[in-house]
Design an enzyme around this catalytic site. Structure first.
Site, short mmCIF file in Angstrom:
data_model
loop_
_atom_site.label_atom_id
_atom_site.label_comp_id
_atom_site.label_asym_id
_atom_site.label_seq_id
_atom_site.Cartn_x
_atom_site.Cartn_y
_atom_site.Cartn_z
CG ASP A 48 8.65 0.36 9.16
OD1 ASP A 48 7.65 0.99 9.43
OD2 ASP A 48 9.37 0.57 8.09
CG HIS B 15 7.41 4.01 8.10
ND1 HIS B 15 6.73 2.82 7.55
CD2 HIS B 15 7.08 4.82 7.05
CE1 HIS B 15 6.20 2.88 6.51
NE2 HIS B 15 6.57 3.98 6.04
CD GLU C 219 4.74 4.61 2.40
OE1 GLU C 219 4.29 4.20 1.55
OE2 GLU C 219 5.22 3.91 3.58
CD1 TRP D 79 9.60 -2.29 -0.36
CD2 TRP D 79 10.16 -1.79 1.86
NE1 TRP D 79 10.31 -0.86 0.02
CE2 TRP D 79 10.46 -0.63 1.11
CE3 TRP D 79 10.55 -1.52 3.15
CZ2 TRP D 79 11.13 0.46 1.45
CZ3 TRP D 79 10.89 -0.51 3.82
CH2 TRP D 79 11.36 0.44 2.79
C1 ACM Z 1 8.69 3.01 0.67
O1 ACM Z 1 8.52 2.40 -0.12
N1 ACM Z 1 7.75 3.65 1.46
C2 ACM Z 1 10.18 3.86 0.66
#
Ligand code: ACM
Length: 639
Positions: free
Chosen positions: A207, A281, A357, A494
């Site tokens: 990321d 990312h 994103e 996350w």
């Molecule tokens: C994500 O939560 N951006 C996959």
């Protein structure tokens, strides 16, 4: 017609058995069918453990459990694989079905504890593994103790269980990038997943804030990409690091580490799916190899300073270009090297390429991208992204793997054979299934386990919330979708705001109980109130295991409103139905002898703060929450 009626009657009665709670038995996820037998069993040092018709793998599963249990209890159990000549009690007998039982499928099992005997059947050793997880949940809570437990009556309730999963994909995603977690911590994560019959660990390995896996042909990915400035607070809002600030935070897994983790997970019937997230990312990759960007310059791994503008409604732009350049052939050569090593390392059949994103604002300024659009007749930037994803798909499938991506990879046209991980609600999953693609459901509205799980007055902040009850309501098959396309689902953790493993546990549990239930158990197999009771029992087990969990379900969600004349009122709304809340406005700490909150409460005109505490009966179960009257006014919209 009569046969049909009888079949319906039988089916409904089976279902009603399944949906019933069985007093004193608290298995998570809820088994398909479960009933109590009059007499259970007490395990002791003389209990015999036998395996009939077994094989090497089945022996390994059972021996591993025996070793753990002997270590805990001081017993001297061993496994006998000699065909038993008698039918004496005080025996735990595992029987591998010579002829598969079609009801159980690959992962199912039956478990009967009665008359001081325990009989387990399964078609495959994995069924034994899951039966053992269930047996552990039927044993006294001390079975999870971190300390040795001697002289305990290891009593197990009499039960008759038939159990198998609803979905083949029962996953949790662990982001080891935003904060790094050691190999030992990943093993603990795997251990905890396995107890709840999860079978897929999705590791998010790259990321903007780091690159976490050794790629031997691209050493700078970890020499440069694995390290950032060490900062604490709310990631995303940090001050930019100084030019010479040491980059001491981070780490990565060597390929040997990864092999060790894969083997560790395999022993627990968990597969690891790697994710290398591109083309967005990708700041860590670009920091290591700046030539991969469309925008010339030097780059640094993001240390938590702001670099994106989040504009609301799913719109965003990048302040720093964090994407790989779709118009640069070197990018595809780079990705070929990365995915070649990933494919060789991970035996799992899927590789996740991210795809989420991706900001396009720097692509819009790139002459190379404009040239690519002309050459390939791409009419917009979604089609540019789709061109990139299709090239990645060719790379991944050429390594003999299936490609998975977040639901953005539908935009501009989905790649042939791609599997969609639907995260922005269920929309992407519905669309992909209608196009005939496989789907794994991970809607952020239900299973984003990093989001706030209780009132903002007490929980660590994040950008949105998902309460336990909402996760409990997760059904991976959206209405109107052919269930055959839904492989299953997963909870996503996350770690932007998760700095250590204790907090990982806090965010996982209890919501990951609810995810496990949604993925293994039949839909609506258990009522909310019974599920809460089960969770409470597992919390006590976690106390023995010294695992952290969130008590948020016991605490109130605090609502405020303003009545005519400016009168401020507050309501303490429960999540678990059996809690009571006591409160004060006089700045003292309430206990259960303070007033009980039942309905809307009028806030005294000159009060400064509300304090509240939660009880279940006479036991304090929640934490003290203090909220200022100014904050309540804000919530009421009256400030
Ligand atoms: C994500 O939560 N951006 C996959």
């Amino acid at each position: 017609m009569k046969r049909f009626c009888l079949a319906v009657l039988f089916f409904t009665s089976v279902l009603s058995v399944a949906a019933q709670a069985v007093e004193g038995v608290h298995i998570i996820p809820q088994p398909v069918s479960l009933s109590l037998q009059s007499e259970g069993m007490i395990f002791n040092n003389f209990t015999k453990v036998e395996l009939e018709n077994g094989n090497e793998e089945a022996e390994k599963v059972i021996r591993t459990w025996i070793t753990q249990f002997n270590d805990l209890s001081g017993y001297n159990w061993f496994l006998s694989t000699v065909k038993p000549k008698d039918n004496l009690p005080n025996v735990i007998r595992f029987i591998l079905n010579a002829k598969p039982n079609p009801v159980l499928g690959k992962e199912g099992y039956t478990l009967e504890v009665a008359g001081n005997r325990t009989i387990i059947t399964a078609n495959q050793p994995v069924g034994f593994y899951y039966a053992i997880q269930t047996i552990k949940q039927l044993l006294p809570k001390e079975v999870l103790s971190v300390k040795i437990v001697r002289n305990k009556a290891w009593k197990i309730a009499g039960v008759k269980i038939t159990d198998y999963p609803r979905f083949e994909w029962r996953g949790l995603m662990f982001d080891v990038v935003r904060h790094f977690f050691t190999k030992e911590e990943v093993k603990r994560f795997i251990d905890e997943m396995a107890e709840y019959k999860y079978n897929i660990l999705h590791l998010h390995l790259s990321d903007d804030q780091g690159w976490r896996i050794e790629i031997k042909s691209l050493p700078k990915l970890t020499e440069v990409g694995a390290w950032r400035a060490d900062k604490t607070g709310r990631l995303g809002t940090f001050s930019p690091p100084a030019a010479n600030e040491p980059r001491t935070y981070g780490g990565f897994y060597t390929q040997e580490d990864i092999k060790e983790l894969i083997a560790y997970a395999k022993d627990r019937y968990i597969e690891i799916m790697p994710e290398i997230d591109v083309p967005g990312h990708s700041m860590a990759a670009v920091a290591a190899y700046p030539e991969l960007s469309c925008t010339p310059g030097t780059y640094q791994v993001n240390s938590g300073e702001k670099f994106m503008n989040w504009l609301g409604g799913g719109k965003f732009t990048a302040i720093v270009d964090n994407t790989l350049c779709p118009a640069n052939e070197k990018v595809y050569e780079f990705l070929d090297k990365v995915y070649t090593e990933i494919a060789e390392l991970f035996p799992f059949g899927y590789i996740h390429m991210g795809g989420d994103e991706c900001a396009k604002n720097f692509w819009q300024k790139s002459a190379a991208v404009t040239e690519l659009m002309k050459r390939e007749k791409l009419k917009d930037y979604d089609e540019v992204q789709s061109y990139f994803v299709k090239r990645v798909s060719n790379i991944i499938t050429s390594k003999g793997k299936k490609m998975m991506g977040w639901d953005e990879i539908l935009e501009g046209g989905i790649a042939q054979g791609a599997t969609i991980m639907s995260w922005r609600g269920d929309k992407g999953g519905i669309e992909a299934a209608k196009l005939g693609h496989e789907v794994v459901m991970t809607p952020n509205t239900f299973v984003y386990l990093d989001l706030v799980q209780g009132d903002a007055a007490i929980e660590p902040p994040n950008y949105d919330k998902v309460y336990l009850k909402k996760t409990f309501e997760f059904n991976p098959v959206p209405a109107g979708v052919d269930a055959k396309f839904i492989k299953g689902g997963q909870g996503n953790l996350w770690t932007e705001q998760i700095y250590n493993f204790r907090q990982v546990q806090y965010m996982l549990w209890p919501r990951a109980f609810a995810v496990a239930n949604a993925l293994w158990s039949q839909h609506k197999a258990i009522e909310w109130n019974q599920f809460v009771k089960n969770i409470e029992q597992h919390f006590e087990r976690f106390d023995y295991a010294e695992r952290k969990y969130a008590p948020s379900m016991y605490e109130p969600l605090i609502e405020a409103r303003t009545q005519a004349g400016g009168l401020l009122e507050v309501k303490l709304v429960p999540e678990a139905n059996h809690t009571t809340f006591h409160y004060s406005f006089d700045n003292s700490y309430p206990d259960r002898f303070y007033p009980k909150a039942t309905d809307w409460i009028t806030v005294p005109k000159d009060a400064q703060m509300l304090r509240t505490i939660s009880y279940a009966g006479d036991k304090q179960v929640g934490r003290f929450i203090t909220i200022s009257i100014d904050e309540l006014k804000k919530r009421a919209g009256s400030k």
